[in-house]
Write a protein that holds these residues in place. Structure first.
Motif, PDB file in Angstrom:
ATOM      1  N   LEU A   1      36.174  42.168  36.592  1.00 21.21           N
ATOM      2  CA  LEU A   1      36.462  40.747  36.775  1.00 21.21           C
ATOM      3  C   LEU A   1      37.740  40.531  37.593  1.00 21.21           C
ATOM      4  CD1 LEU A   1      35.529  39.393  33.243  1.00 21.21           C
ATOM      5  CD2 LEU A   1      34.251  39.115  35.373  1.00 21.21           C
ATOM      6  N   THR A   2      38.719  41.398  37.377  1.00 19.62           N
ATOM      7  CA  THR A   2      39.957  41.304  38.157  1.00 19.62           C
ATOM      8  C   THR A   2      39.685  41.599  39.633  1.00 19.62           C
ATOM      9  OG1 THR A   2      41.246  41.958  36.230  1.00 19.62           O
ATOM     10  CG2 THR A   2      42.305  42.181  38.376  1.00 19.62           C
ATOM     11  N   ALA A   3      38.920  42.662  39.894  1.00 22.22           N
ATOM     12  CA  ALA A   3      38.596  43.014  41.283  1.00 22.22           C
ATOM     13  C   ALA A   3      37.791  41.900  41.945  1.00 22.22           C
ATOM     14  CB  ALA A   3      37.811  44.329  41.322  1.00 22.22           C
ATOM     15  N   ALA A   4      36.848  41.318  41.209  1.00 20.43           N
ATOM     16  CA  ALA A   4      36.053  40.228  41.777  1.00 20.43           C
ATOM     17  C   ALA A   4      36.923  38.999  42.035  1.00 20.43           C
ATOM     18  CB  ALA A   4      34.908  39.873  40.836  1.00 20.43           C
ATOM     19  N   GLY A   5      37.877  38.742  41.153  1.00 14.80           N
ATOM     20  CA  GLY A   5      38.762  37.598  41.328  1.00 14.80           C
ATOM     21  C   GLY A   5      39.663  37.732  42.544  1.00 14.80           C
ATOM     22  N   TYR A   6      40.070  38.954  42.868  1.00 13.43           N
ATOM     23  CA  TYR A   6      40.918  39.175  44.038  1.00 13.43           C
ATOM     24  C   TYR A   6      40.113  39.357  45.318  1.00 13.43           C
ATOM     25  CZ  TYR A   6      45.313  39.474  41.507  1.00 13.43           C
ATOM     26  OH  TYR A   6      46.422  39.168  40.769  1.00 13.43           O
ATOM     27  N   GLY A   7      38.781  39.343  45.208  1.00 14.12           N
ATOM     28  CA  GLY A   7      37.947  39.414  46.405  1.00 14.12           C
ATOM     29  C   GLY A   7      37.567  40.822  46.835  1.00 14.12           C
ATOM     30  N   TYR A   8      37.778  41.834  46.029  1.00 12.47           N
ATOM     31  CA  TYR A   8      37.387  43.202  46.363  1.00 12.47           C
ATOM     32  C   TYR A   8      35.928  43.409  45.938  1.00 12.47           C
ATOM     33  CZ  TYR A   8      42.361  44.053  46.980  1.00 12.47           C
ATOM     34  OH  TYR A   8      43.661  44.000  47.399  1.00 12.47           O
ATOM     35  N   GLU A   9      35.016  43.037  46.808  1.00 17.41           N
ATOM     36  CA  GLU A   9      33.597  43.053  46.484  1.00 17.41           C
ATOM     37  C   GLU A   9      33.078  44.456  46.177  1.00 17.41           C
ATOM     38  OE1 GLU A   9      29.455  42.070  48.772  1.00 17.41           O
ATOM     39  OE2 GLU A   9      31.170  40.768  49.173  1.00 17.41           O
ATOM     40  N   GLY A  10      33.489  45.432  46.956  1.00 14.74           N
ATOM     41  CA  GLY A  10      33.041  46.818  46.741  1.00 14.74           C
ATOM     42  C   GLY A  10      33.486  47.349  45.391  1.00 14.74           C
TER      43      GLY A  10
ATOM     44  N   ALA B   1      31.226  47.067  38.002  1.00 10.35           N
ATOM     45  CA  ALA B   1      30.110  46.523  37.228  1.00 10.35           C
ATOM     46  C   ALA B   1      29.129  47.621  36.833  1.00 10.35           C
ATOM     47  CB  ALA B   1      29.400  45.436  38.019  1.00 10.35           C
ATOM     48  N   ILE B   2      28.833  48.508  37.768  1.00  9.60           N
ATOM     49  CA  ILE B   2      27.931  49.621  37.468  1.00  9.60           C
ATOM     50  C   ILE B   2      28.545  50.529  36.405  1.00  9.60           C
ATOM     51  CG2 ILE B   2      26.859  51.705  38.430  1.00  9.60           C
ATOM     52  CD1 ILE B   2      26.556  50.105  41.069  1.00  9.60           C
ATOM     53  N   ALA B   3      29.830  50.845  36.558  1.00 12.51           N
ATOM     54  CA  ALA B   3      30.505  51.693  35.577  1.00 12.51           C
ATOM     55  C   ALA B   3      30.549  51.031  34.201  1.00 12.51           C
ATOM     56  CB  ALA B   3      31.924  52.016  36.049  1.00 12.51           C
ATOM     57  N   ALA B   4      30.810  49.729  34.167  1.00 12.17           N
ATOM     58  CA  ALA B   4      30.880  49.017  32.886  1.00 12.17           C
ATOM     59  C   ALA B   4      29.527  49.032  32.183  1.00 12.17           C
ATOM     60  CB  ALA B   4      31.352  47.581  33.108  1.00 12.17           C
ATOM     61  N   VAL B   5      28.462  48.791  32.918  1.00 17.02           N
ATOM     62  CA  VAL B   5      27.123  48.793  32.318  1.00 17.02           C
ATOM     63  C   VAL B   5      26.769  50.174  31.782  1.00 17.02           C
ATOM     64  CG1 VAL B   5      24.659  48.562  32.858  1.00 17.02           C
ATOM     65  CG2 VAL B   5      26.274  46.828  33.634  1.00 17.02           C
ATOM     66  N   VAL B   6      27.045  51.214  32.577  1.00 19.35           N
ATOM     67  CA  VAL B   6      26.734  52.579  32.143  1.00 19.35           C
ATOM     68  C   VAL B   6      27.540  52.947  30.898  1.00 19.35           C
ATOM     69  CG1 VAL B   6      26.945  55.018  32.792  1.00 19.35           C
ATOM     70  CG2 VAL B   6      25.965  53.377  34.396  1.00 19.35           C
ATOM     71  N   LEU B   7      28.828  52.629  30.894  1.00 23.32           N
ATOM     72  CA  LEU B   7      29.676  52.957  29.746  1.00 23.32           C
ATOM     73  C   LEU B   7      29.255  52.198  28.489  1.00 23.32           C
ATOM     74  CD1 LEU B   7      33.125  53.033  31.543  1.00 23.32           C
ATOM     75  CD2 LEU B   7      31.994  54.976  30.450  1.00 23.32           C
ATOM     76  N   LEU B   8      28.990  50.913  28.621  1.00 30.01           N
ATOM     77  CA  LEU B   8      28.594  50.129  27.447  1.00 30.01           C
ATOM     78  C   LEU B   8      27.232  50.562  26.910  1.00 30.01           C
ATOM     79  CD1 LEU B   8      29.860  46.591  28.471  1.00 30.01           C
ATOM     80  CD2 LEU B   8      30.734  48.032  26.626  1.00 30.01           C
TER      81      LEU B   8
END
Length: 112
Positions: free
Chosen positions: A62-71, A77-84
């Protein structure tokens, strides 16, 4: 402290001959064999740690998306889904293993 309606010692003095027997564990007030059983089972710990790291990954995403770092947001997001999913999967599999060892099904309404 006022005794509740389900308190088994309500109205009894400990020296009274009418004191009900106490059994261990107290199944009327607890669902587990003993307190801390979920934390003593060390096979749960990797799942708990993966879920915690997954929550941190969500915050970083969410922090990266808020600062505009799309990559970085996509990677996070992929890492968060896999970890959760991995953490929840480990916890569910361990819960199922413990239930099966006691002869219960996963959907039985008893403690872990």
């Amino acid at each position: 402290m006022v005794a509740g309606p389900d308190d088994s010692t309500r109205g009894f003095h400990r020296d009274s001959p009418h004191v009900p027997e106490h059994h261990f564990p107290d199944d009327t007030r607890t669902t587990r064999a003993h307190a801390g059983e979920a934390m003593e089972d060390v096979r749960n710990w990797p799942g708990i740690v993966l879920c915690a790291i997954g929550l941190v990954a969500v915050a970083l995403t969410l922090t990266a998306a808020g600062y505009g770092y799309e990559g970085w947001a996509i990677v996070g997001a992929i890492a968060a889904v896999v970890l959760l999913l991995g953490g929840v999967g480990i916890i569910v599999l361990e819960h199922r293993r413990v239930k099966a060892a006691r002869g219960h099904k996963l959907t039985d309404q008893q403690g872990h």
